[in-house]
Design an enzyme around this catalytic site. Structure first.
Site, mmCIF file in Angstrom:
data_model
loop_
_atom_site.group_PDB
_atom_site.id
_atom_site.type_symbol
_atom_site.label_atom_id
_atom_site.label_comp_id
_atom_site.label_asym_id
_atom_site.label_seq_id
_atom_site.Cartn_x
_atom_site.Cartn_y
_atom_site.Cartn_z
ATOM 1 N N LYS A 32 38.403 53.798 44.830
ATOM 2 C CA LYS A 32 39.218 54.976 44.491
ATOM 3 C C LYS A 32 38.724 56.195 45.242
ATOM 4 C CE LYS A 32 40.423 53.048 39.979
ATOM 5 N NZ LYS A 32 40.233 52.983 38.527
ATOM 6 N N GLN B 87 36.490 55.383 33.983
ATOM 7 C CA GLN B 87 36.626 53.958 34.282
ATOM 8 C C GLN B 87 36.293 53.101 33.060
ATOM 9 O OE1 GLN B 87 37.924 52.858 37.096
ATOM 10 N NE2 GLN B 87 37.696 50.689 36.693
ATOM 11 N N ASP C 98 45.646 58.185 34.929
ATOM 12 C CA ASP C 98 45.718 56.756 34.598
ATOM 13 C C ASP C 98 46.958 56.444 33.756
ATOM 14 O OD1 ASP C 98 43.761 55.015 35.585
ATOM 15 O OD2 ASP C 98 42.249 55.710 34.156
HETATM 16 N N1 GUN Z 1 39.544 49.402 34.350
HETATM 17 C C1 GUN Z 1 40.353 48.457 34.870
HETATM 18 N N2 GUN Z 1 41.493 49.012 35.350
HETATM 19 C C2 GUN Z 1 41.378 50.341 35.116
HETATM 20 C C3 GUN Z 1 42.229 51.437 35.386
HETATM 21 O O1 GUN Z 1 43.330 51.310 35.928
HETATM 22 N N3 GUN Z 1 41.756 52.657 35.000
HETATM 23 C C4 GUN Z 1 40.563 52.825 34.386
HETATM 24 N N4 GUN Z 1 40.203 54.058 34.029
HETATM 25 N N5 GUN Z 1 39.753 51.817 34.110
HETATM 26 C C5 GUN Z 1 40.163 50.578 34.487
#
Ligand code: GUN
Length: 292
Positions: free
Chosen positions: A52, A96, A119
């Protein structure tokens, strides 16, 4: 038969975003700024967050990575969230998941200011999505919509079977595909572990979205001729021929279904690369104040 190239599509979308950021810069506008909070040292989370942050750099966004030890208290994490909520330079941020067991994920999600929730996990965004109001769409479903749109796959009037009812993928996907929208207007069946005759359901599907988290779960006998298959799974299976001892496979028996389908996403290189693009697109929307 078409293999949907998520890797290439993601590259194209990032190139488009980079052009948009260049024109924002040229006009003296605000550079989009994404922050990511990473707790602990879960290898998969580290790799996702690294990706990211790298993607932010590629498109010209600013990024901030906040790392904290696994032992951080819930209160201390809530304080970080609060600081990010108040920081005017941060347009959007993510925490995350998964979080350590002593931290209540729902409490953290609820603490994120909805206008910075890129998100799309906050119930405010989820509810707005369900009602067809402007909202940040969760990354994986948003990436899948992009794939369907850019490969000109007709969805209107089609029967779509989504397998898996998670809050992050299956449930929002089922809502989005049934919405009255350009990529939508499907008749949707949301199948899950209690579905009685899954094969009978999938055999009627024009579009199958597999998000179960079980390697090679969807097999050729479950698929109708000409179906479109979107494989969300990322499963590790042991493979002694690989240096790392495993390889990644999807929820669909890719080789088995190949001769039957009209379109399919590979694993890796399908849905995965698209999800980070969704996050970038949401961050750009956040910086322009397009949603709230
Ligand atoms: N863990 C797995 N996929 C995601 C996501 O799309 N966002 C976040 N914050 N954590 C994750």
């Amino acid at each position: 038969m078409t293999i949907i190239d998520g890797k290439q599509l993601a590259k194209d979308i990032k190139a488009e975003l980079a052009i948009k950021v260049s024109s924002i810069k040229a006009a003296g506008g605000k550079i989009p700024h994404l922050a990511a909070v990473l707790i602990g040292d879960n290898a998969a989370s580290e790799s996702y967050v690294r990706n990211k942050v790298r993607s932010c750099e590629q498109v010209g966004f600013n990024s901030t990575l906040i790392r904290q030890d696994e032992s951080i208290s819930e209160d201390a994490l809530l304080e970080i969230v609060d600081d990010l909520n108040r920081d005017d330079d941060i347009d959007g941020f993510i925490v995350q998941l998964p979080l350590p067991k002593h931290i209540n994920e729902q409490k953290i999600t609820l603490a994120i200011e909805p206008k910075k929730d890129v998100d799309g996990f906050h119930p405010m965004n989820f509810g707005r999505m369900a009602q067809g109001l402007p909202s940040y769409l969760p990354a994986t479903p948003y990436g899948i919509l992009q794939m369907l749109e850019r490969y000109n796959i007709e969805t209107s009037g089609k029967h779509c079977v989504v397998i898996g009812r998670s809050n992050i993928v299956g449930t929002p996907m089922s809502i989005l595909l049934s919405r009255k929208a350009k990529i939508g207007n499907c008749t949707v069946t949301l199948a899950h572990s209690r579905t009685k005759d899954l094969k009978a359901e999938t055999l009627r599907a024009d579009i199958i979205i597999a998000a179960i988290g079980r390697a090679n779960f969807v097999t050729a006998d479950m698929v109708k001729e000409g179906a479109v298959i979107i494989d969300v799974g990322i499963n590790r299976v042991e493979d002694a021929t690989k240096k790392r001892g495993y390889r990644l496979v999807g929820d669909v028996d890719f080789e088995g279904v190949l001769s039957k389908v009209s379109h399919i996403t590979p694993v890796p290189g399908g849905v995965g690369p698209m999800t980070v693009c969704s996050l970038m697109m949401n961050t750009l929307k956040a910086s322009k104040g397009e949603i709230f």
